[in-house]
Scaffold this motif. Structure first.
Motif, PDB file in Angstrom:
ATOM      1  N   TRP A  91       0.793  -1.144  -0.027  1.00  0.00           N
ATOM      2  CA  TRP A  91       0.059  -0.201  -0.027  1.00  0.00           C
ATOM      3  C   TRP A  91       0.818   1.288   0.268  1.00  0.00           C
ATOM      4  O   TRP A  91       1.794   1.470   0.896  1.00  0.00           O
ATOM      5  N   SER A  92       0.870   2.206  -0.933  1.00  0.00           N
ATOM      6  CA  SER A  92       1.493   3.245  -1.086  1.00  0.00           C
ATOM      7  C   SER A  92       0.679   4.461  -0.887  1.00  0.00           C
ATOM      8  O   SER A  92      -0.509   4.494  -1.369  1.00  0.00           O
ATOM      9  N   LEU A  93       1.253   5.270   0.250  1.00  0.00           N
ATOM     10  CA  LEU A  93       0.195   6.264   0.694  1.00  0.00           C
ATOM     11  C   LEU A  93       0.812   7.587   0.595  1.00  0.00           C
ATOM     12  O   LEU A  93       1.969   7.861   0.315  1.00  0.00           O
ATOM     13  N   ARG A  94      -0.209   8.631   0.338  1.00  0.00           N
ATOM     14  CA  ARG A  94       0.290  10.074   0.235  1.00  0.00           C
ATOM     15  C   ARG A  94      -0.940  10.936   1.081  1.00  0.00           C
ATOM     16  O   ARG A  94      -2.123  10.426   1.072  1.00  0.00           O
ATOM     17  N   CYS A  95      -0.540  12.045   1.531  1.00  0.00           N
ATOM     18  CA  CYS A  95      -1.429  13.037   2.202  1.00  0.00           C
ATOM     19  C   CYS A  95      -1.108  14.355   1.587  1.00  0.00           C
ATOM     20  O   CYS A  95       0.050  14.522   1.448  1.00  0.00           O
ATOM     21  N   ASP A  96      -2.092  15.062   1.369  1.00  0.00           N
ATOM     22  CA  ASP A  96      -1.975  16.395   0.862  1.00  0.00           C
ATOM     23  C   ASP A  96      -2.795  17.425   1.424  1.00  0.00           C
ATOM     24  O   ASP A  96      -4.064  16.952   1.840  1.00  0.00           O
ATOM     25  N   ARG A  97      -2.527  18.755   1.477  1.00  0.00           N
ATOM     26  CA  ARG A  97      -3.153  19.578   2.063  1.00  0.00           C
ATOM     27  C   ARG A  97      -3.422  20.791   0.934  1.00  0.00           C
ATOM     28  O   ARG A  97      -2.503  21.206   0.119  1.00  0.00           O
ATOM     29  N   ASP A  98      -4.614  21.115   0.755  1.00  0.00           N
ATOM     30  CA  ASP A  98      -4.948  22.178  -0.405  1.00  0.00           C
ATOM     31  C   ASP A  98      -4.577  23.321  -0.007  1.00  0.00           C
ATOM     32  O   ASP A  98      -4.884  23.797   1.123  1.00  0.00           O
ATOM     33  N   ASN A  99      -3.966  23.984  -0.672  1.00  0.00           N
ATOM     34  CA  ASN A  99      -3.502  25.494  -0.230  1.00  0.00           C
ATOM     35  C   ASN A  99      -4.512  26.578   0.025  1.00  0.00           C
ATOM     36  O   ASN A  99      -4.413  27.299   0.790  1.00  0.00           O
ATOM     37  N   MET A 100      -5.633  26.228  -1.115  1.00  0.00           N
ATOM     38  CA  MET A 100      -6.576  27.252  -1.032  1.00  0.00           C
ATOM     39  C   MET A 100      -7.538  27.075   0.207  1.00  0.00           C
ATOM     40  O   MET A 100      -8.298  27.844   0.727  1.00  0.00           O
ATOM     41  N   THR A 101      -7.862  25.657   0.614  1.00  0.00           N
ATOM     42  CA  THR A 101      -9.088  25.423   1.449  1.00  0.00           C
ATOM     43  C   THR A 101      -8.515  24.864   2.832  1.00  0.00           C
ATOM     44  O   THR A 101      -9.419  24.673   3.757  1.00  0.00           O
ATOM     45  N   ASP A 102      -7.172  24.318   2.717  1.00  0.00           N
ATOM     46  CA  ASP A 102      -6.634  23.830   4.014  1.00  0.00           C
ATOM     47  C   ASP A 102      -7.223  22.414   4.182  1.00  0.00           C
ATOM     48  O   ASP A 102      -7.161  21.787   5.198  1.00  0.00           O
TER      49      ASP A 102
END
Length: 213
Positions: A91-102
């Motif tokens: 399982w390959s995981l990634r997490c991201d935060r949107d710069n506009m909405t957080d």
């Protein structure tokens, strides 16, 4: 065409998303080990990177505190060895935060199947990566009934919920989708091994980010 749309979405995501940095004082698993390594950074200078690695039950894991990305064991015989393991079988995981909405999203991919958890509590399941435009996607939990998703690469919310439930139970999901440009069928099987721990990790990350909002 979905291929062009996917490229546009990927380009947009790269432009407006930021890495999800994790608190080094917190542990996903009490017995997890914090590892510090010296690596060459993007600036051309050596930087100290930190990761947590360990084993929850029989499932090995490793993730980076700098961006929340990581790998969880996806088959009983895997060891997270970059050479010995078929990387797609973990399982390959990634997490991201949107710069506009957080807003924060965590996604886990094994073979062609991706499960995404959102910080508002919703979940989505997608299949494929370069799908033929307008082609349907299909999934079947072991010997159960066939689920069909529309031409956007995602399964309906109720079907996605059933697929996640099956993976959490350790069941196998059989899949089929069509690849662009040859409209060739791509078939596979995704076992639920390790997904319970993957789900716990994604919920753990989202809980951290939610507590700060």
């Amino acid at each position: 065409m979905k291929s062009y749309v996917a490229l546009l979405l990927l380009f947009s995501a790269n432009c407006i998303s930021a890495p999800v940095q994790l608190n080094p004082d917190l542990r996903f698993y009490d017995q997890g080990k914090l590892v510090k390594e010296k690596q060459m950074g993007k600036s051309g200078k050596y930087e100290i990177s930190m990761s947590e690695e360990g084993k929850v039950g029989n499932v090995r894991y490793r993730f980076w505190l700098s961006d929340g990305s990581g790998t969880f064991q996806g088959e009983p015989e895997n060891t997270l060895d970059l050479i010995k393991d078929n990387s797609d079988s973990n399982w390959s995981l990634r997490c991201d935060r949107d710069n506009m909405t957080d807003k924060v999203t965590c996604s886990a991919t094994k073979y062609d199947l991706t499960v995404s958890y959102f910080d508002n509590g919703s979940k989505r399941v997608s299949l494929g990566s370069n799908n033929y435009p307008g082609s349907a996607i299909y999934a079947r939990v072991e010997n159960g009934s066939v689920m069909q998703g529309p031409g956007d690469g995602y399964f309906a919310l109720n079907d996605g919920k059933d697929l996640i439930s099956a993976l959490l139970s350790g069941k196998t999901v059989n899949t089929q989708w069509q690849e662009w440009p040859y409209q060739s069928n791509k078939e596979g099987s995704v076992s639920g091994y390790g997904f319970k721990e993957v789900s716990d990790y994604m919920n753990w990350v989202l809980a951290q980010k939610k507590s700060k909002s």
